[in-house]
Every structure is written in C-alpha cells, then in structure tokens.
Design a protein around this motif. Structure first.
Motif, PDB file in Angstrom:
ATOM      1  N   VAL A  88     -23.380  17.204 -37.576  1.00  0.00           N
ATOM      2  CA  VAL A  88     -22.782  18.479 -37.969  1.00  0.00           C
ATOM      3  C   VAL A  88     -21.275  18.367 -37.843  1.00  0.00           C
ATOM      4  O   VAL A  88     -20.755  17.960 -36.802  1.00  0.00           O
ATOM      5  CB  VAL A  88     -23.311  19.641 -37.088  1.00  0.00           C
ATOM      6  CG1 VAL A  88     -22.666  20.956 -37.492  1.00  0.00           C
ATOM      7  CG2 VAL A  88     -24.826  19.723 -37.181  1.00  0.00           C
ATOM      8  N   ASP A  89     -20.573  18.732 -38.905  1.00  0.00           N
ATOM      9  CA  ASP A  89     -19.106  18.699 -38.932  1.00  0.00           C
ATOM     10  C   ASP A  89     -18.582  19.912 -38.173  1.00  0.00           C
ATOM     11  O   ASP A  89     -18.911  21.059 -38.527  1.00  0.00           O
ATOM     12  CB  ASP A  89     -18.621  18.705 -40.383  1.00  0.00           C
ATOM     13  CG  ASP A  89     -17.125  18.492 -40.483  1.00  0.00           C
ATOM     14  OD1 ASP A  89     -16.368  19.238 -39.838  1.00  0.00           O
ATOM     15  OD2 ASP A  89     -16.725  17.580 -41.228  1.00  0.00           O
ATOM     16  N   ASP A  90     -17.784  19.683 -37.134  1.00  0.00           N
ATOM     17  CA  ASP A  90     -17.254  20.776 -36.308  1.00  0.00           C
ATOM     18  C   ASP A  90     -16.290  21.681 -37.064  1.00  0.00           C
ATOM     19  O   ASP A  90     -16.119  22.835 -36.714  1.00  0.00           O
ATOM     20  CB  ASP A  90     -16.547  20.215 -35.070  1.00  0.00           C
ATOM     21  CG  ASP A  90     -17.509  19.547 -34.111  1.00  0.00           C
ATOM     22  OD1 ASP A  90     -18.711  19.903 -34.130  1.00  0.00           O
ATOM     23  OD2 ASP A  90     -17.071  18.655 -33.351  1.00  0.00           O
ATOM     24  N   ARG A  91     -15.643  21.150 -38.107  1.00  0.00           N
ATOM     25  CA  ARG A  91     -14.653  21.945 -38.842  1.00  0.00           C
ATOM     26  C   ARG A  91     -15.293  22.954 -39.791  1.00  0.00           C
ATOM     27  O   ARG A  91     -14.900  24.101 -39.827  1.00  0.00           O
ATOM     28  CB  ARG A  91     -13.704  21.034 -39.622  1.00  0.00           C
ATOM     29  CG  ARG A  91     -12.800  20.205 -38.707  1.00  0.00           C
ATOM     30  CD  ARG A  91     -12.099  19.131 -39.466  1.00  0.00           C
ATOM     31  NE  ARG A  91     -13.170  18.163 -39.828  1.00  0.00           N
ATOM     32  CZ  ARG A  91     -13.093  17.280 -40.783  1.00  0.00           C
ATOM     33  NH1 ARG A  91     -12.027  17.199 -41.521  1.00  0.00           N
ATOM     34  NH2 ARG A  91     -14.073  16.453 -41.023  1.00  0.00           N
ATOM     35  N   GLY A  93     -18.943  23.116 -40.361  1.00  0.00           N
ATOM     36  CA  GLY A  93     -20.335  23.401 -40.053  1.00  0.00           C
ATOM     37  C   GLY A  93     -21.342  22.730 -40.977  1.00  0.00           C
ATOM     38  O   GLY A  93     -22.540  22.957 -40.851  1.00  0.00           O
TER      39      GLY A  93
END
Length: 166
Positions: A88-91, A93
C-alpha cells in the motif's frame, strides 16, 4: 522474431523471459551469464526458470487459441507457490500485489500477472502461432486477434505455405 515494442508494465518481464529461447535455432539466452543477469538469475535458478518459461509459453499460446507445444507444469500450480504481499502506497493509498522479497523470478512473474489481470492486459500477451517460433509478443491489434509475432516473417511464411499448398 518480432521487432515489436515491448509489452507494457510487468508483462515486459514475462515477454523477456519467454523470449530467452529461440526455438528455431535452439539458442537459449539463459545459457549465458549476461542472459541470466538480465533476469536476476543464477545457474542454480535455471531448472525452475526454464520450467516457468515453458509454462508461461503454454499460457500465451492459449491466449492466441493454440494448443500447448508440450506437456508442462500448469502455470497456476507454479504461481501458487509465489510469495506475494499487498503493498500500500502511503502517499495515495493505492494498493498492488508485490513480491514478498525482492529477487525471486517466480514472485516477480506472479506480481506481473496480477498487475496485468487488473489492467485487463493479460490475455493480450500471446505466443506466435508458428511452431518454429512461439515467440512472445503483445497483441496491440484493435480486435486482439493477432496470430504471429511478426507479419513480415512468421505471417508471411504461413501465408506462403498456404499459397503453395493450393
């Protein structure tokens, strides 16, 4: 062998792996250190990489409506052993399936198949109809009915054979 542009996204890895073997000449890029290095493989990885390559080729032949070229381990069986995780990309989502550990070819291929399934491009990666070729190519034709890696080579040969048979 095709002069087409590479397949999009992760399918380029699959296309590259399948195309390490030139069926017509018998030349196998995995026999060379450079060929193995391009895919992040060692000599110890070769039996598994070759098994994966031919299972992928059978799937790509099926995408083009052709029978298997030989008996292989089903691709689904091989990919079931691939460790993947949801990244999952933290920036933003966004999420995607990714290899659980960097490096293993099987996991990278499984992640590429998952990416292509989501994008709807998996069945556009095909293997050439010509039995002396079976080169992997990405079918960019509008109807998705491409049959040969190259119309100028394999397609022309097939048409010439049909013409001579008449």
């Amino acid at each position: 062998m095709s002069e087409r542009s590479p397949a999009p996204g992760g399918l380029a890895l699959i296309e590259s792996l399948v195309n390490t073997l030139d069926i017509e000449s018998g030349a196998d890029a995995l026999d060379t250190e450079d060929g193995r290095a391009r895919l992040g493989l060692t000599e110890r990885d070769l039996p598994d990489a070759r098994e994966l390559r031919e299972s992928l080729r059978v799937a790509l032949l099926a995408h083009a409506g052709h029978p298997p070229h030989r008996e292989v381990t089903p691709l689904g069986t091989l990919l079931a052993a691939a460790p993947l995780l949801v990244a999952v990309d933290d920036r933003d989502g966004s999420a995607r399936l990714a290899p659980a550990a960097e490096g293993p070819l099987l996991s990278r291929v499984a992640a590429a198949v998952a990416e292509a399934l989501v994008a709807g491009t998996w069945t556009r990666l095909k293997a050439c109809e010509a039995t002396t070729c079976h080169w992997a190519y990405y079918d960019r034709s509008p109807a998705g009915r491409g049959r040969w890696c190259s119309m100028q080579v394999c397609g022309a040969r097939a048409k010439m054979r049909r013409y001579r048979a008449k």
